[in-house]
Design a protein around this motif. Structure first.
Motif, PDB file in Angstrom:
ATOM      1  N   SER A   1     -68.342  -4.533   3.927  1.00 23.81           N
ATOM      2  CA  SER A   1     -69.024  -5.247   2.838  1.00 23.81           C
ATOM      3  C   SER A   1     -69.629  -4.331   1.777  1.00 23.81           C
ATOM      4  CB  SER A   1     -70.142  -6.120   3.411  1.00 23.81           C
ATOM      5  OG  SER A   1     -69.632  -6.913   4.453  1.00 23.81           O
ATOM      6  N   VAL A   2     -69.832  -3.047   2.109  1.00 24.02           N
ATOM      7  CA  VAL A   2     -70.451  -2.167   1.104  1.00 24.02           C
ATOM      8  C   VAL A   2     -69.446  -1.843  -0.010  1.00 24.02           C
ATOM      9  CG1 VAL A   2     -72.161  -1.091   2.633  1.00 24.02           C
ATOM     10  CG2 VAL A   2     -69.861  -0.108   2.478  1.00 24.02           C
ATOM     11  N   SER A   3     -69.964  -1.336  -1.129  1.00 23.82           N
ATOM     12  CA  SER A   3     -69.062  -0.974  -2.236  1.00 23.82           C
ATOM     13  C   SER A   3     -68.508   0.427  -2.040  1.00 23.82           C
ATOM     14  CB  SER A   3     -69.797  -0.959  -3.568  1.00 23.82           C
ATOM     15  OG  SER A   3     -70.712  -1.961  -3.647  1.00 23.82           O
ATOM     16  N   LEU A   4     -69.254   1.258  -1.273  1.00 23.16           N
ATOM     17  CA  LEU A   4     -68.867   2.662  -1.146  1.00 23.16           C
ATOM     18  C   LEU A   4     -69.346   3.193   0.204  1.00 23.16           C
ATOM     19  CD1 LEU A   4     -67.905   5.311  -2.599  1.00 23.16           C
ATOM     20  CD2 LEU A   4     -70.281   5.609  -3.321  1.00 23.16           C
ATOM     21  N   ILE A   5     -68.532   4.056   0.816  1.00 25.36           N
ATOM     22  CA  ILE A   5     -68.963   4.711   2.069  1.00 25.36           C
ATOM     23  C   ILE A   5     -69.101   6.203   1.780  1.00 25.36           C
ATOM     24  CG2 ILE A   5     -68.382   5.237   4.470  1.00 25.36           C
ATOM     25  CD1 ILE A   5     -66.673   2.654   4.479  1.00 25.36           C
ATOM     26  N   ALA A   6     -70.313   6.729   1.920  1.00 18.74           N
ATOM     27  CA  ALA A   6     -70.528   8.180   1.797  1.00 18.74           C
ATOM     28  C   ALA A   6     -70.313   8.775   3.179  1.00 18.74           C
ATOM     29  CB  ALA A   6     -71.948   8.451   1.310  1.00 18.74           C
ATOM     30  N   CYS A   7     -69.382   9.726   3.285  1.00 17.01           N
ATOM     31  CA  CYS A   7     -69.036  10.239   4.618  1.00 17.01           C
ATOM     32  C   CYS A   7     -68.821  11.754   4.572  1.00 17.01           C
ATOM     33  CB  CYS A   7     -67.789   9.540   5.148  1.00 17.01           C
ATOM     34  SG  CYS A   7     -66.341   9.753   4.110  1.00 17.01           S
TER      35      CYS A   7
ATOM     36  N   THR B   1     -62.639  -0.065   2.405  1.00 19.78           N
ATOM     37  CA  THR B   1     -63.676   0.316   1.426  1.00 19.78           C
ATOM     38  C   THR B   1     -63.458   1.757   0.936  1.00 19.78           C
ATOM     39  OG1 THR B   1     -65.167  -1.108   2.666  1.00 19.78           O
ATOM     40  CG2 THR B   1     -66.193   0.414   1.115  1.00 19.78           C
ATOM     41  N   ARG B   2     -63.808   1.973  -0.315  1.00 20.10           N
ATOM     42  CA  ARG B   2     -63.670   3.305  -0.927  1.00 20.10           C
ATOM     43  C   ARG B   2     -64.649   4.288  -0.258  1.00 20.10           C
ATOM     44  NH1 ARG B   2     -65.956   5.427  -5.816  1.00 20.10           N
ATOM     45  NH2 ARG B   2     -67.265   3.593  -6.008  1.00 20.10           N
ATOM     46  N   MET B   3     -64.167   5.546  -0.097  1.00 16.65           N
ATOM     47  CA  MET B   3     -65.023   6.568   0.528  1.00 16.65           C
ATOM     48  C   MET B   3     -65.344   7.657  -0.493  1.00 16.65           C
ATOM     49  SD  MET B   3     -63.190   7.195   4.198  1.00 16.65           S
ATOM     50  CE  MET B   3     -61.496   7.018   3.667  1.00 16.65           C
ATOM     51  N   GLN B   4     -66.492   8.299  -0.281  1.00 19.46           N
ATOM     52  CA  GLN B   4     -66.816   9.496  -1.074  1.00 19.46           C
ATOM     53  C   GLN B   4     -67.390  10.537  -0.131  1.00 19.46           C
ATOM     54  OE1 GLN B   4     -69.432   9.114  -4.586  1.00 19.46           O
ATOM     55  NE2 GLN B   4     -70.296  11.107  -4.007  1.00 19.46           N
ATOM     56  N   ARG B   5     -66.931  11.781  -0.272  1.00 14.82           N
ATOM     57  CA  ARG B   5     -67.417  12.839   0.611  1.00 14.82           C
ATOM     58  C   ARG B   5     -68.886  13.142   0.292  1.00 14.82           C
ATOM     59  NH1 ARG B   5     -67.634  18.126   1.059  1.00 14.82           N
ATOM     60  NH2 ARG B   5     -67.273  18.913   3.169  1.00 14.82           N
ATOM     61  N   TYR B   6     -69.686  13.255   1.339  1.00 17.30           N
ATOM     62  CA  TYR B   6     -71.088  13.661   1.133  1.00 17.30           C
ATOM     63  C   TYR B   6     -71.574  14.483   2.317  1.00 17.30           C
ATOM     64  CZ  TYR B   6     -76.018  13.986   0.883  1.00 17.30           C
ATOM     65  OH  TYR B   6     -77.272  14.536   0.851  1.00 17.30           O
TER      66      TYR B   6
END
Ligand code: SAM
Length: 289
Positions: free
Chosen positions: A45-51, A68-73
């Motif tokens: 359900s989230v808009s973005l996953i920081a992983c 869901t779209r991911m972004q490296r963090y």
């Protein structure tokens, strides 16, 4: 008139849009089946996953059929990256996950959560697997008080100092450990805490899960013969009060005149309620004196 039974949870609630903010989502530590229903729901359900690593989290998302779209963090990210994520979380729901287990527990997230809270952005948690807790529950060591201390330092002097500092704490100590470093840590523990019970929990929730307990020197013997592979939680039982050790010396000495070290430890453990492993280590010491 009888009261109607309480309504069962609304199944549609899982698909309600989430409020903006950060969702700290715990993920499995090996067995993907351990992902919680709420974790899957939030990740979907989230808009973005920081992983930490998009490839690792990508495997979990595939298993859960989440796109869901991911972004490296990670915590080495610049403050500008954190500011951007916090800005997104003001307007949209953002999940924070690590490669495995609970984010922030020896994993990235501390700075992000701290700064998000300072900025007044909502932060909530979706709890789940954590290797430290899974290891503790398996070990059989006292768990009324425990102290989690992350990874032991790599350098010998610092490792010894950390063990000395924490050794006085009346609690079970929990560390994260790696296969190649386990023997060196056990050697330091054997030197400082020969009489304390130690547990090694390895590959939790995976095919080769094992939890082995004994004195540090017994574990050194085992892992020298069977070099440890995989992920490890290393635990040290609380200090044994010195009067307990002294009080049992006479009983052990007497038992050792009639039986083996192992049987003597068992007999005195039964008679006193003290820990058999600790008594075994003490019996070995008495016998060698
Ligand atoms: N955040 C994670 C958690 O909640 O457990 C821990 C991340 S830390 C970077 C990774 C360390 O956790 C490993 O080196 C190991 O010590 C421990 N660990 C993770 N998964 C494990 C498992 N399945 N069995 C034993 N230890 C594990």
């Amino acid at each position: 008139m009888s009261t109607p039974p309480p309504e069962s949870p609304d199944p549609s609630s899982v698909t309600k849009p989430l409020d903006p903010g950060f969702y700290i989502v715990a993920t499995p530590i090996g067995n993907l089946g351990d992902v919680t229903m709420r974790a899957v729901d939030v990740l979907r359900s989230v808009s973005l996953i920081a992983c930490e690593d998009t490839r690792v989290t990508g495997k979990l998302l595939k298993y859960c059929q989440v796109s869901t779209r991911m972004q490296r963090y990670d915590d080495h990210a610049s403050s500008a990256v954190r500011e951007r994520l916090i800005d997104i979380a003001r307007r949209e729901p953002v999940a924070l996950v690590s490669d495995a287990g609970t984010p922030l527990v020896s994993d990235p997230g501390y700075r992000l959560v701290r700064e998000a809270r300072e900025a007044g952005v909502c932060v909530t948690t979706i709890p789940g697997p954590c290797a430290a807790i899974a290891g503790l529950t398996l070990s059989g060591l006292p768990n009324d008080r425990f102290l989690f201390a992350g990874f032991l330092p790599v350098k010998e002097k610092a490792r010894k100092e950390t063990l000395e500092e924490l050794g006085a704490v009346e609690a079970t100590l929990i560390f994260y450990e790696t296969g190649p470093r386990l023997l060196r840590s056990l050697e330091a523990i054997a030197e400082l805490y020969a009489t304390r019970e130690v547990s090694v929990a390895r590959e939790l929730t995976k095919m080769h899960e094992e939890c082995r307990s004994g004195s540090a020197s017994e574990l050194i013997e085992h892992y020298t013969a069977h070099p440890p592979k995989g992920e490890i939680v290393l635990m040290i039982g609380p200090p044994v009060p010195s009067d307990e050790i002294v009080d049992c010396d006479a009983l052990l000495q007497e038992a050792l005149t009639e039986m083996s070290v192992s049987k003597a430890a068992g007999k005195v453990a039964k008679a006193t309620g003290l820990d058999r492993q600790t008594l075994y280590t003490r019996a070995v010491e008495i016998k060698s004196q």
